[in-house]
Write a protein that holds these residues in place. Structure first.
Motif, PDB file in Angstrom:
ATOM      1  N   ASN A 100      41.244  38.378  37.027  1.00  0.00           N
ATOM      2  CA  ASN A 100      40.302  39.273  37.486  1.00  0.00           C
ATOM      3  C   ASN A 100      40.113  39.631  38.862  1.00  0.00           C
ATOM      4  OD1 ASN A 100      38.045  40.716  38.357  1.00  0.00           O
ATOM      5  ND2 ASN A 100      36.552  39.005  37.535  1.00  0.00           N
ATOM      6  N   PRO A 101      40.833  40.560  39.619  1.00  0.00           N
ATOM      7  CA  PRO A 101      41.079  40.750  41.046  1.00  0.00           C
ATOM      8  C   PRO A 101      39.741  40.696  41.798  1.00  0.00           C
ATOM      9  CG  PRO A 101      42.437  42.233  39.688  1.00  0.00           C
ATOM     10  CD  PRO A 101      41.705  41.638  38.675  1.00  0.00           C
ATOM     11  N   LEU A 102      38.679  41.095  40.909  1.00  0.00           N
ATOM     12  CA  LEU A 102      37.299  41.214  41.787  1.00  0.00           C
ATOM     13  C   LEU A 102      36.766  39.770  42.220  1.00  0.00           C
ATOM     14  CD1 LEU A 102      35.509  44.413  40.630  1.00  0.00           C
ATOM     15  CD2 LEU A 102      35.754  43.669  42.954  1.00  0.00           C
ATOM     16  N   PRO A 109      33.337  45.510  50.346  1.00  0.00           N
ATOM     17  CA  PRO A 109      33.522  47.157  49.980  1.00  0.00           C
ATOM     18  C   PRO A 109      35.155  47.428  49.806  1.00  0.00           C
ATOM     19  CG  PRO A 109      32.228  46.975  51.791  1.00  0.00           C
ATOM     20  CD  PRO A 109      32.783  45.452  51.531  1.00  0.00           C
ATOM     21  N   LYS A 110      35.976  46.858  50.233  1.00  0.00           N
ATOM     22  CA  LYS A 110      37.427  46.978  50.225  1.00  0.00           C
ATOM     23  C   LYS A 110      38.092  46.853  48.812  1.00  0.00           C
ATOM     24  CE  LYS A 110      38.988  44.501  53.406  1.00  0.00           C
ATOM     25  NZ  LYS A 110      37.845  43.635  54.244  1.00  0.00           N
ATOM     26  N   ARG A 375      45.142  46.096  43.430  1.00  0.00           N
ATOM     27  CA  ARG A 375      45.121  46.550  44.906  1.00  0.00           C
ATOM     28  C   ARG A 375      45.607  47.914  45.351  1.00  0.00           C
ATOM     29  NH1 ARG A 375      45.707  40.808  45.880  1.00  0.00           N
ATOM     30  NH2 ARG A 375      48.080  40.919  45.446  1.00  0.00           N
ATOM     31  N   ILE A 376      46.889  48.261  44.632  1.00  0.00           N
ATOM     32  CA  ILE A 376      47.502  49.415  44.929  1.00  0.00           C
ATOM     33  C   ILE A 376      46.413  50.523  44.335  1.00  0.00           C
ATOM     34  CG2 ILE A 376      49.357  50.903  44.639  1.00  0.00           C
ATOM     35  CD1 ILE A 376      49.593  48.937  46.809  1.00  0.00           C
ATOM     36  N   GLY A 377      46.118  50.478  43.149  1.00  0.00           N
ATOM     37  CA  GLY A 377      45.530  51.449  42.317  1.00  0.00           C
ATOM     38  C   GLY A 377      43.988  51.850  42.983  1.00  0.00           C
ATOM     39  N   ILE A 378      43.514  50.786  43.670  1.00  0.00           N
ATOM     40  CA  ILE A 378      42.102  51.321  44.522  1.00  0.00           C
ATOM     41  C   ILE A 378      42.524  52.068  45.808  1.00  0.00           C
ATOM     42  CG2 ILE A 378      40.723  49.658  43.057  1.00  0.00           C
ATOM     43  CD1 ILE A 378      40.919  47.885  45.741  1.00  0.00           C
ATOM     44  N   ARG A 379      43.841  51.756  46.343  1.00  0.00           N
ATOM     45  CA  ARG A 379      44.152  52.578  47.445  1.00  0.00           C
ATOM     46  C   ARG A 379      45.035  53.616  47.491  1.00  0.00           C
ATOM     47  NH1 ARG A 379      45.167  46.154  49.917  1.00  0.00           N
ATOM     48  NH2 ARG A 379      43.400  45.519  49.743  1.00  0.00           N
ATOM     49  N   ILE A 380      45.727  53.829  46.741  1.00  0.00           N
ATOM     50  CA  ILE A 380      46.510  54.933  46.594  1.00  0.00           C
ATOM     51  C   ILE A 380      46.024  56.252  46.854  1.00  0.00           C
ATOM     52  CG2 ILE A 380      46.622  55.369  44.039  1.00  0.00           C
ATOM     53  CD1 ILE A 380      49.651  55.586  44.141  1.00  0.00           C
TER      54      ILE A 380
END
Length: 380
Positions: A100-102, A109-110, A375-380
């Protein structure tokens, strides 16, 4: 004695709850290895338990009770009982979760997925844990996501890793969850399709995410080109046949997993690894279990060593201080890995935005793959 790690089958301790119910008159609740709701539900229905207690399952997915009540069990990110949370707790380290990355970032917020400012067409190469996690997160944000894999099924190397004994089959729960989220988010799958430079040039996506998994590498030492040298994935999948005396090259988790897999079949197994301590990629609150199982299954372990040569009779082992000794064996299994740079140059030359995640970036573990993908999925 193991109590709550993955090697203890789920529901193993329910007999204690039943015994307590027969003995005392107060309500009984239990948490140990009751991750799937049907287990406590059945026990409660039979009068052997009064309340389902959840700890680690709600670290992996804090909304688990709500999802159970709503009948959305496919949306539950199930705990894999790795005990990483406990390992960090016992060492006064910040809390985190293997899958669970969260976890511990709920306030930041990041770490929250926001609608994409610009919709992109994204090509993700690899349908393993890293690729799937990235895919559904990016798709939920509004991107047009396409996942490619040369296999006919999703899961990547977790498919083979889940064949190892002592509960590793539960690792597929993570893949099943990710697949369900991808399908709900509208991710397009292209399974049985190998991505080439030509395909990339033909599709010309806005972004490419390489989640191709690692390369399994052979040593440059003499004998590694022999026919009796096989890949760990081929062994676990049953494609490669092994003899009765097996030598595993590599003492990290992939080597330990295949060693136990073969030892349970009655094979005589020896591990030769370059790491000073076996299982350095396994968190310490679980690693001790594997060390016990290696001893119980009579797996010989040589740490801080390397294979200097593969001979007709086995291998020549060289220790860190130069001492040499032979080990007999008829099959050598490769488990050592390195980053996978294939397609990287082609994407860069085409001027396409590029991300490399999971074991393709650096061979690690399932947790790193999931966290990379998120991390990449929420930033791409």
């Amino acid at each position: 004695m193991p109590v709550i790690s993955r090697d203890v089958p789920q529901g193993s301790w329910l007999h204690l709850a039943k015994r307590a119910k027969e003995t005392v008159k107060v309500p009984i609740q239990m948490a140990y290895r009751l991750f799937r709701p049907e287990l406590p539900n059945k026990a409660i229905g039979e009068g052997n338990l009064d309340m389902w207690e959840m700890c680690r399952p709600m670290i992996a997915d804090p909304l688990m009770p709500k999802k159970v009540l709503e009948g959305r069990e496919e949306d539950i990110r199930h705990c894999v009982a790795c005990n990483l949370c406990l390992a960090r707790l016992f060492r006064h380290a910040p809390m985190t979760c293997y899958i669970n990355p969260l976890c511990a970032h709920e306030w930041d917020p990041k770490y929250k997925a926001q609608p994409a400012e610009t919709k992109k067409t994204i090509m993700i190469v690899g349908a393993g844990a890293a690729g799937l996690e990235c895919a559904y997160m990016a798709a939920q944000r509004g991107h047009d996501v396409h996942v490619y894999d040369k296999r006919d099924e999703v899961g990547g190397t977790i498919i083979e890793a889940s064949k190892a004994p002592y509960g590793d089959d539960e690792l597929m729960n993570c893949i099943n969850y990710q697949k369900a989220q991808c399908e709900k988010a509208g991710v397009t799958f292209h399974l049985g399709t190998e991505v080439t430079e030509e395909l990339i040039e033909e599709e010309m996506p806005d972004s490419v995410v390489l989640a191709t998994g690692p390369n399994y590498v052979k040593s440059s030492a003499p004998g590694f080109d022999r026919d009796n040298v096989v890949n760990v994935l081929d062994v676990l999948s049953g494609k490669a046949k092994v003899g009765d005396n097996v030598i595993v090259w590599g003492n990290r988790k992939p080597g330990i997993g295949v060693a136990l897999f073969l030892a349970k079949q009655g094979k005589k197994v020896t591990i030769v690894g370059r790491e000073r301590s076996a299982g350095s990629d396994i968190n310490p609150s679980f690693k001790w279990r594997y060390m016990i199982y290696l001893r119980q299954n009579r797996v010989m372990l040589y740490n801080d060593c390397d294979i200097e040569e593969i001979t007709d009779d086995g291998v020549m082992v060289k220790t860190y201080d130069g001492y040499r000794f032979p080990v007999k064996g008829d099959t050598v299994i490769i488990t050592e890995r390195e980053a996978n740079n294939s397609l990287k140059a082609a994407v860069q030359q085409a001027g396409i935005e590029l991300f490399v995640i999971g074991d393709a970036l650096m061979p690690r573990n399932l947790s790193s793959a999931v966290h990379d993908g998120y991390r990449i999925g929420i930033r791409i």
